[in-house]
Design a protein around this motif. Structure first.
Motif, PDB file in Angstrom:
ATOM      1  N   ARG A 498      27.802   3.388   3.023  1.00  0.00           N
ATOM      2  CA  ARG A 498      27.057   2.212   3.476  1.00  0.00           C
ATOM      3  C   ARG A 498      27.677   0.893   3.032  1.00  0.00           C
ATOM      4  N   THR A 502      31.853  -6.922   3.208  1.00  0.00           N
ATOM      5  CA  THR A 502      31.123  -8.094   2.715  1.00  0.00           C
ATOM      6  C   THR A 502      30.391  -7.781   1.420  1.00  0.00           C
ATOM      7  N   GLY A 503      29.762  -6.625   1.367  1.00  0.00           N
ATOM      8  CA  GLY A 503      29.049  -6.228   0.157  1.00  0.00           C
ATOM      9  C   GLY A 503      29.987  -6.036  -1.026  1.00  0.00           C
ATOM     10  N   PHE A 564      22.706  -4.774  -1.646  1.00  0.00           N
ATOM     11  CA  PHE A 564      21.795  -5.736  -0.984  1.00  0.00           C
ATOM     12  C   PHE A 564      22.493  -6.402   0.194  1.00  0.00           C
ATOM     13  N   VAL A 565      23.697  -6.915  -0.034  1.00  0.00           N
ATOM     14  CA  VAL A 565      24.431  -7.606   1.030  1.00  0.00           C
ATOM     15  C   VAL A 565      24.817  -6.639   2.141  1.00  0.00           C
ATOM     16  N   GLY A 567      23.290  -4.042   3.081  1.00  0.00           N
ATOM     17  CA  GLY A 567      22.110  -3.666   3.860  1.00  0.00           C
ATOM     18  C   GLY A 567      21.692  -4.708   4.868  1.00  0.00           C
ATOM     19  N   ARG A 568      22.234  -5.897   4.754  1.00  0.00           N
ATOM     20  CA  ARG A 568      21.855  -6.993   5.650  1.00  0.00           C
ATOM     21  C   ARG A 568      23.021  -7.492   6.496  1.00  0.00           C
ATOM     22  N   THR A 569      24.101  -6.731   6.494  1.00  0.00           N
ATOM     23  CA  THR A 569      25.266  -7.077   7.302  1.00  0.00           C
ATOM     24  C   THR A 569      25.704  -5.853   8.108  1.00  0.00           C
ATOM     25  N   GLU A 571      27.293  -2.547   9.678  1.00  0.00           N
ATOM     26  CA  GLU A 571      27.593  -1.254   9.085  1.00  0.00           C
ATOM     27  C   GLU A 571      29.101  -1.040   8.962  1.00  0.00           C
TER      28      GLU A 571
END
Length: 595
Positions: A498, A502-503, A564-565, A567-569, A571
């Motif tokens: 995942r 970015t994350g 966190f990041v 999960g909001r960007t 896949e």
């Protein structure tokens, strides 16, 4: 033979050996320079890894830390060895299967991001460069004591030796040189320990001698040591500080050392040198075996050295009517180390004796009151001299003193070479080859690799000559950065489909920024405009956590921000997810399951 010439013979002979190996095993390609052609046997690699790991900090400083800190210093042993177990189980085989040359290359390819690669290069250079400062400085100190040259001259000699065999040989030359350095340093560490264990307990195995009876009293050695320390007002050697803050800090510090060890790039790249994936795990196992020979000896060296110091200064014991050593009868090693500035004393009550006790407690111990002394007169005792001075303290033969000198040099130079290789590989392969000029030829890349290695040595030498205000604590910074940046990125890169590019970048930058800022604030290393130095009175503290333990908190923040990041960007691309699965799943499993 005079001690100076013995030292010269042992140190000079070891240097000639290292240079000869470098000529024999010089690298002729980028593969040999970065990974020794992936042809190193697991046992050989395990021995080289042990030498790479056992730096001047392990060889010189660890026993001193244990000697003066006792039980609390066991965190170093648990953290550093536990880190290799973590590395063997969770990282080494998967990274070897991926087939990278460097750590930033894995991070850049796994997170399909040039930015991620560059951030990894930044973290690697900061961690490795801060770590190598202590190694180069240690070379200068050892030279100044044993070869009677200035610290600057000693540092230049050490840098020249590293320059020759690291630039010429690359990973291939460094590997076989580190095997020779391991043999030198392990004999240098264990032979004096065997002599001293025999002297104090009659047991030739230091680890068993630690729990044997001390021949001076007939009581167990640790019991005698604890009683001696109590008589002089010092804390018990074997007691544990059970206050909540001490327990929390010990846990977090041990964890920081563990994940910092698993994230240090100069250790990880050693597992890229073996022929097969299974060999990476075997290498870690053999490294633990070779490291254990020293690490199981270190607690005995620390305890016996502390007791030797006490009995040297208080030759008649520390009980009622005890008399301290006459200063004009001080042993030769006192004078020898005083000239280095690492040992000092002052006869404050002019009684001709050297009073050594703890004068920072609620009241002076009985031995101090009986002598009329008002303050401890051993004004300076650098803990780092213990291992190097131990043979002289125990009055061992001159050749043992010379062997320890050669071992200290081997420990510092072996780790320095590994760190410098990690830096130069990141510059030549990840910056030049993978980011700036992808079309560069192999010969040009090899030139860049050797050139960046030479530049790294020059920078490390300059920092050793002119250490910044935080040089004394570089190990804490190096482990904290590796723990908070590289380790989480590698773990998520292997075990999480995942976490995306970015994350990963956000997590690494968060861990790096938090850890560095916290250490600088806590240690007072930040620079205030208008002043000429780094203030040492400004401290910051988060829930009482020490700066040496903060790397584990930085790692938690890295993981949390990355997930966190991510999960909001967007896949992770399917192709990258399949690559992650292929790294973790053994070959042939999918085919077998389909039937």
């Amino acid at each position: 033979m005079d001690q100076y010439y013995l030292n010269l013979f042992f140190i000079g002979g070891s240097f000639l050996l290292y240079i000869g190996i470098a000529v024999w095993a010089r690298a002729g390609s980028t593969s040999e320079f970065y990974t020794a052609g992936r042809g190193i046997h697991p046992v050989t690699n395990g021995m080289a890894t042990a030498a790479d790991w056992m730096s001047a900090a392990s060889f010189i400083s660890m026993a001193g830390l244990i000697a003066f800190s006792g039980y609390s210093a066991s965190a170093y042993l648990m953290g550093w060895t536990g880190g290799y177990v973590l590395l063997a189980l969770c990282l080494a085989p998967y990274l070897r299967k991926f087939g990278s040359f460097t750590v930033p290359e894995f991070i850049g390819d796994r997170y399909y991001s040039r930015t991620a690669r560059l951030v990894a290069v930044l973290c690697l250079i900061i961690a490795s460069l801060t770590y190598v400062i202590g190694q180069m400085t240690g070379v200068g100190v050892a030279f100044s004591r044993f070869l009677q040259v200035s610290n600057t001259t000693g540092l230049f000699i050490g840098a020249a030796v590293v320059f020759f065999y690291a630039v010429l040989g690359g990973m291939k030359g460094i590997t076989y040189t580190q095997v020779a350095q391991y043999i030198v340093l392990v004999f240098a560490y264990t032979v004096p320990a065997i002599f001293i264990s025999l002297q104090l307990t009659g047991n030739p195995i230091p680890g068993l001698g630690l729990f044997s009876n001390y021949e001076g009293t007939g009581e167990p050695l640790l019991v005698t040591l604890n009683q001696t320390l109590a008589d002089l007002g010092f804390a018990s050697y074997t007691a544990q500080d059970t206050t909540p803050s001490a327990v929390i800090n010990m846990f977090l510090f041990t964890l920081t050392l563990m994940i910092g060890t698993a994230g240090l790039p100069h250790v990880i790249i050693r597992f890229f040198t073996v022929p097969k994936v299974s060999d990476a795990r075997l290498s870690a196992g053999w490294a633990l075996v070779f490291i254990a020979i020293v690490y199981l000896t270190a607690p005995a060296v620390g305890a016996m050295a502390r007791l030797n110091i006490m009995t040297t200064i208080w030759p008649g014991g520390t009980g009622e009517g005890a008399q301290a050593m006459q200063i004009d009868e001080a042993p030769a090693w006192f004078e020898n180390w005083a000239t280095t500035g690492l040992l000092g004393w002052e006869d404050q009550n002019a009684d001709g004796r050297l009073q050594y006790y703890n004068d920072e407690g609620d009241g002076l111990p009985a031995v101090a009151q009986a002598s009329g002394s008002q303050a401890n007169e051993l004004t300076n005792f650098n803990r780092d001299i213990l291992v190097l001075a131990n043979p002289e303290i125990a009055q061992l033969p001159g050749w043992v003193v010379a062997l320890v000198a050669a071992g200290g040099m081997a420990a510092a130079l072996s780790t320095a070479a590994g760190l410098l290789l990690a830096i130069s590989s990141a510059v030549s392969h990840d910056l030049v080859k993978r980011s700036i000029n992808p079309g560069i030829s192999e010969s040009a890349e090899l030139w860049w690799a050797r050139g960046s290695m030479a530049a790294s040595i020059a920078v490390a030498t300059w920092l050793g000559l002119n250490p910044p205000g935080f040089a004394a604590q570089t190990v804490a910074l190096a482990f904290g950065i590796a723990a908070a940046t590289i380790f989480p990125a590698l773990m998520m890169g292997i075990f999480s489909r995942r976490v995306n590019n970015t994350g990963a970048v956000a997590g690494m930058l968060t861990g790096l920024t938090f850890t560095v800022v916290y250490i600088f604030l806590h240690k007072g290393w930040f620079f205030i405009p208008g002043t000429e130095s780094f203030p040492d009175t400004i401290e910051g503290s988060l829930l009482g956590i020490q700066s040496t333990a903060i790397g584990s908190i930085g790692a938690v923040l890295n993981f949390a921000v990355a997930f966190f990041v991510a999960g909001r960007t967007a896949e992770t691309p399917e192709k990258v997810q399949q690559m992650i699965d292929s790294v973790r799943v053994p070959r042939g499993v999918s085919a077998a399951q389909s039937h």
